[in-house]
Structures are given as C-alpha cells and as structure tokens.
Design a protein around this motif. Structure first.
Motif, PDB file in Angstrom:
ATOM      1  N   ASN A  96     -30.611   0.872 -24.723  1.00 60.18           N
ATOM      2  CA  ASN A  96     -29.645   1.901 -24.328  1.00 60.18           C
ATOM      3  C   ASN A  96     -28.295   1.284 -23.949  1.00 60.18           C
ATOM      4  O   ASN A  96     -27.230   1.808 -24.304  1.00 60.18           O
ATOM      5  CB  ASN A  96     -30.184   2.720 -23.151  1.00 60.18           C
ATOM      6  CG  ASN A  96     -31.366   3.595 -23.546  1.00 60.18           C
ATOM      7  OD1 ASN A  96     -31.596   3.841 -24.732  1.00 60.18           O
ATOM      8  ND2 ASN A  96     -32.110   4.072 -22.570  1.00 60.18           N
ATOM      9  N   HIS A  97     -28.348   0.161 -23.220  1.00 60.89           N
ATOM     10  CA  HIS A  97     -27.114  -0.535 -22.837  1.00 60.89           C
ATOM     11  C   HIS A  97     -26.360  -1.008 -24.079  1.00 60.89           C
ATOM     12  O   HIS A  97     -25.135  -0.829 -24.185  1.00 60.89           O
ATOM     13  CB  HIS A  97     -27.443  -1.726 -21.936  1.00 60.89           C
ATOM     14  CG  HIS A  97     -26.275  -2.646 -21.703  1.00 60.89           C
ATOM     15  ND1 HIS A  97     -25.210  -2.306 -20.895  1.00 60.89           N
ATOM     16  CD2 HIS A  97     -25.990  -3.878 -22.198  1.00 60.89           C
ATOM     17  CE1 HIS A  97     -24.326  -3.290 -20.885  1.00 60.89           C
ATOM     18  NE2 HIS A  97     -24.771  -4.259 -21.675  1.00 60.89           N
ATOM     19  N   CYS A  99     -26.478   0.180 -27.101  1.00 59.17           N
ATOM     20  CA  CYS A  99     -25.931   1.351 -27.813  1.00 59.17           C
ATOM     21  C   CYS A  99     -24.589   1.774 -27.214  1.00 59.17           C
ATOM     22  O   CYS A  99     -23.645   2.096 -27.942  1.00 59.17           O
ATOM     23  CB  CYS A  99     -26.911   2.517 -27.771  1.00 59.17           C
ATOM     24  SG  CYS A  99     -28.362   2.324 -28.851  1.00 59.17           S
ATOM     25  N   GLU A 100     -24.498   1.757 -25.897  1.00 65.63           N
ATOM     26  CA  GLU A 100     -23.246   2.137 -25.233  1.00 65.63           C
ATOM     27  C   GLU A 100     -22.129   1.145 -25.573  1.00 65.63           C
ATOM     28  O   GLU A 100     -20.978   1.541 -25.768  1.00 65.63           O
ATOM     29  CB  GLU A 100     -23.451   2.206 -23.716  1.00 65.63           C
ATOM     30  CG  GLU A 100     -24.276   3.390 -23.249  1.00 65.63           C
ATOM     31  CD  GLU A 100     -23.680   4.722 -23.681  1.00 65.63           C
ATOM     32  OE1 GLU A 100     -22.453   4.902 -23.525  1.00 65.63           O
ATOM     33  OE2 GLU A 100     -24.438   5.570 -24.194  1.00 65.63           O
ATOM     34  N   CYS A 101     -22.460  -0.135 -25.634  1.00 62.06           N
ATOM     35  CA  CYS A 101     -21.474  -1.158 -25.998  1.00 62.06           C
ATOM     36  C   CYS A 101     -20.969  -0.931 -27.421  1.00 62.06           C
ATOM     37  O   CYS A 101     -19.771  -1.072 -27.706  1.00 62.06           O
ATOM     38  CB  CYS A 101     -22.073  -2.560 -25.884  1.00 62.06           C
ATOM     39  SG  CYS A 101     -22.508  -3.057 -24.199  1.00 62.06           S
ATOM     40  N   LYS A 103     -20.763   1.895 -29.049  1.00 60.92           N
ATOM     41  CA  LYS A 103     -19.905   3.080 -29.136  1.00 60.92           C
ATOM     42  C   LYS A 103     -18.443   2.726 -28.868  1.00 60.92           C
ATOM     43  O   LYS A 103     -17.533   3.175 -29.569  1.00 60.92           O
ATOM     44  CB  LYS A 103     -20.379   4.149 -28.150  1.00 60.92           C
ATOM     45  CG  LYS A 103     -21.681   4.821 -28.553  1.00 60.92           C
ATOM     46  CD  LYS A 103     -22.096   5.856 -27.514  1.00 60.92           C
ATOM     47  CE  LYS A 103     -23.441   6.487 -27.886  1.00 60.92           C
ATOM     48  NZ  LYS A 103     -23.871   7.482 -26.876  1.00 60.92           N
ATOM     49  N   LYS A 104     -18.223   1.901 -27.857  1.00 59.19           N
ATOM     50  CA  LYS A 104     -16.858   1.505 -27.496  1.00 59.19           C
ATOM     51  C   LYS A 104     -16.221   0.689 -28.617  1.00 59.19           C
ATOM     52  O   LYS A 104     -15.055   0.917 -28.979  1.00 59.19           O
ATOM     53  CB  LYS A 104     -16.894   0.695 -26.198  1.00 59.19           C
ATOM     54  CG  LYS A 104     -15.521   0.295 -25.685  1.00 59.19           C
ATOM     55  CD  LYS A 104     -15.636  -0.468 -24.370  1.00 59.19           C
ATOM     56  CE  LYS A 104     -14.265  -0.919 -23.882  1.00 59.19           C
ATOM     57  NZ  LYS A 104     -14.355  -1.714 -22.636  1.00 59.19           N
ATOM     58  N   ASN A 121     -27.564   9.024 -32.138  1.00 61.07           N
ATOM     59  CA  ASN A 121     -28.544   8.004 -31.796  1.00 61.07           C
ATOM     60  C   ASN A 121     -29.900   8.455 -32.338  1.00 61.07           C
ATOM     61  O   ASN A 121     -30.377   9.540 -32.002  1.00 61.07           O
ATOM     62  CB  ASN A 121     -28.601   7.844 -30.273  1.00 61.07           C
ATOM     63  CG  ASN A 121     -29.430   6.657 -29.834  1.00 61.07           C
ATOM     64  OD1 ASN A 121     -30.379   6.257 -30.507  1.00 61.07           O
ATOM     65  ND2 ASN A 121     -29.091   6.087 -28.689  1.00 61.07           N
TER      66      ASN A 121
END
Length: 407
Positions: A96-97, A99-101, A103-104, A121
């Motif tokens: 999950n972490h 995936c967030e990276c 996106k940016k 996702n």
C-alpha cells in the motif's frame, strides 16, 4: 493531427502489436482508453517505468485516456516475467505504501486532472476474490499447455516456478477484463516482457465479452550492444531523488555512449524529430551537446526544471574546470574524529566510493583517482585536516565526482 501510432513508431518505441493496422486505425479515429500496469515491487518507480510514462504522455497528448493501474493485488503475487528467481513476498502495508509513492511519481508525467487520466488499484477486485469462483469463471478459460509455452515462464521452469506465480497471468488477464467492463478500456500497453500476459488478457476479454481488444508492447531500454539500461554502480536508476540524486540522475544520461544518444532522445524525451535528425549528423565532440540535451530533458521531466538546471550547472562547473560543487554527491566527516592527516583510502571508503582499500589501491595505481584535479600516484596519500575543512573533490575514473568535507 498526426496519428500517435506513427509518432511512437518513428521514435522506435513500438516492439510488438497484436493487430497493427487495426490499432493504428483505432488510434486515428477515436479517443481510446488504454492501460499500463505498475506492480509496487519497491517504493519508487525506476527508469524502465519512466519509458512507459513517456508513452502514456504521448498517448495523452494525442487525446487518448490513460489508466495507470497500480498492482496492489498482483504485487502480492509477483510477476515471474524475466525473472530467474521468485520475488520476495511483501506485506500488505508495504504494498500500500509503495502504491502511494507510485501515484505521486506518475503524476509528474501524466495529467490526472479533470478525468484526463485515471488511476486505479487492482487490489479493489483481486484481494477479495473467491478462489473457487475465480477458478471456475476465469481459470477454465486458460490452457495449462499454452501457459507453459509462454515466454514469461520459460526462464523459471528450470529452477522451479511456484504455483502462486503461475497464477499471475490469470490475474493480469483478469485486470484487462475488469478495465474493459468498468472503463471501456480497449488497449493494454507494456514492456516487451509482458507480451504473453497481454495476449492472455485479450483472449479472456474475447471469451467472456465476445469483444476484440488489443495489445502493444514497447522496446525495452537497452544500449546499442543489447545490454539493459537503468543500472548504476549503486543499483537501479530510481526516479526518487532520495534514492538517486538529480545530479547523479543527470550524469547517468550525460554519460551514455555516442552510439545511443540520438536513439534515447527519441525514446525518452519530447525533443522534436527535426532537432534529433539534425543531431544525427553530428560527430565527435559535437555529440556531447546532444548528451547534455538528453540529460537535461530527462532530468527536467522527472525532477522539474529547477533541479535539471542545478544539475546542468554543477556538471558544467566541474567539467569546465570552474570547480563548482553544487549538487554533487557529498560526504561530511566529523572534524573532531579526524587526525591531522587522514588516509585518502579511508576517506574514499567512508564516502562509499570504493568497497575496500584494496580496490582503492588498484584504482590509484592505474591512474584512476584525482583530488582537486590533481592525479594521485601514491596509494598511501594523506589528506590534511585543513584541506578537509575547506572541502575536497575526489574524481574516480572518468565520470564519478564526490565532494568530501569535515565539520
């Protein structure tokens, strides 16, 4: 407007297509929703992903709609394509972490405003699947014999392919089916190592929806002699500035071989083809201007124009003899822990310029180390505390510069 298929082909980006004429026609007559998947195997994208982001931007500029699919579900299995060993299993929190990276970083190249692109996702539909239902509904559409012939599994069969990885093709194919049903996605793009998985998705959509969808793969980033690009002495060429500084990122592209520079300008920048064709006539020292342009353009796309300018100025300061340290990689030593004189080899080990003193002695003996533009001939060279207070620049080989200071 020029068909984006012709743009991608002229720039050498297309490796394979499932239906070349149909894809070109489709891209020329309607707004196409397409997708590219990014599995969160690390907390940063790397230069291989960057090539795919450039393709997404070309497609978006031509009016098509990208779906960036982050693999929160497939990342829990791991793609065996091109691997000789099984990927390390990651926790849900790590995935999950990551995936967030992603996106940016994706947002720096692709415009997600006002529905111009979509980010989804696959954890949304993969993590809560009922396994028996999935096997009955999706697994029944796949032939094990055909799967075993797929190129993505070939490198693993000798050492052993785990059953969980064997499911990966079904999961990626199911992604295409879901994206077709939910978003009208008609085209899957990916690196050439994804060919077998893409074909699986196309066949699944045909079987379940009785509809024709398409696939296209990109050329992998390689040097002119066929070696895969994107590796540095410290590892992968990451897009995260905390992992690879903008200066080091710039220098990677600035130091490509003469034979590769114009091809890379076509593939990973938006410099016009007219300009690149002019550069293809250049020879010798003139090609250094093309390399500097390549380095600046790619660094600007990934890190922004301000960081690209700083990296360019730093490089020009060093190579121009001005001694500008700028954003050069650096190490700071503790002044209180230093003797009046310190071994250069100890300093180089502390700065991680060499793995061992033995390697350092070999480099110095071969004439591969300079300090402040003075070549070092003595392996036991000492550096004074006063020099370290002012700061020294160590040059290793032809391309690596590192500033060391003591405070």
């Amino acid at each position: 407007m020029e068909n984006v298929f012709d743009i991608l082909k002229e720039r050498g980006l297309i490796a394979q297509t499932t239906h070349e004429d149909e894809i070109r026609e489709l891209l020329g007559k309607e707004k196409v929703t397409f997708y590219i998947g990014f599995d969160p195997t690390a907390d940063s994208l790397h230069v291989g992903h960057f090539l795919q982001m450039v393709v997404m931007r070309h497609m978006q500029n031509a009016g098509h709609r990208p779906i960036a699919l982050v693999g929160g579900g497939t990342g829990m299995v791991g793609d065996p394509s091109g691997r000789t060993d099984m990927r390390q299993m990651m926790t849900v929190e790590t995935i999950n972490h990551n995936c967030e990276c992603f996106k940016k970083q994706l947002s720096s190249i692709v415009d997600f405003s006002e529905g111009k692109a979509i980010m989804v996702n696959n954890a949304d539909w993969l993590r809560d699947l009922n396994y028996i239902e999935f096997l009955r509904d999706i697994g029944s559409c796949f032939s094990v014999n055909e799967m075993l012939r797929a190129k993505c599994f070939q490198t693993r069969l000798e050492k052993g392919l785990s059953f969980i990885e064997f499911n990966y093709m079904l999961m990626q194919s199911y992604d295409f089916l879901q994206l077709y049903k939910n978003y009208g996605c008609k085209l899957e793009l990916g690196g050439d190592d994804q060919w077998s998985n893409i074909l699986g998705g196309i066949d699944l959509v045909r079987r379940k929806e009785n509809q024709q969808v398409y696939g296209m793969t990109f050329t992998l980033l390689t040097t002119s002699d066929g070696k895969k690009m994107g590796k540095t002495a410290k590892g992968a060429l990451w897009l995260d500035p905390e992992k690879v500084s903008p200066y080091d990122f710039y220098q990677y592209w600035r130091n490509v071989d003469d034979a590769d520079v114009c091809r890379l300008l076509k593939m990973v920048t938006f410099v016009s083809m007219d300009e690149i064709r002019e550069m293809e006539t250049w020879e010798g020292a003139e090609l250094n201007k093309a390399k500097a342009r390549l380095a600046f353009e790619v660094t600007k796309l990934v890190h922004g124009e301000a960081e690209a300018l700083k990296a360019k100025q730093t490089a020009e300061g060093i190579f121009g003899g001005a001694g500008s340290a700028g954003d050069m990689p650096s190490t700071e030593l503790s002044l209180s822990e230093l003797a009046d004189e310190t071994s250069l080899l100890d300093i180089m080990v502390a700065a991680k310029l060499i793995p061992s003193k033995g390697e350092g002695r070999r480099l110095i003996t071969q004439g591969g180390v300079s300090v402040d533009d003075v070549k070092i001939a003595e392996p036991n060279q000492k550096i004074s505390k006063e020099s370290l207070e002012k700061g020294i620049v160590i040059k290793k080989g032809k391309k690596v510069y590192h500033k060391v200071t003591a405070k």
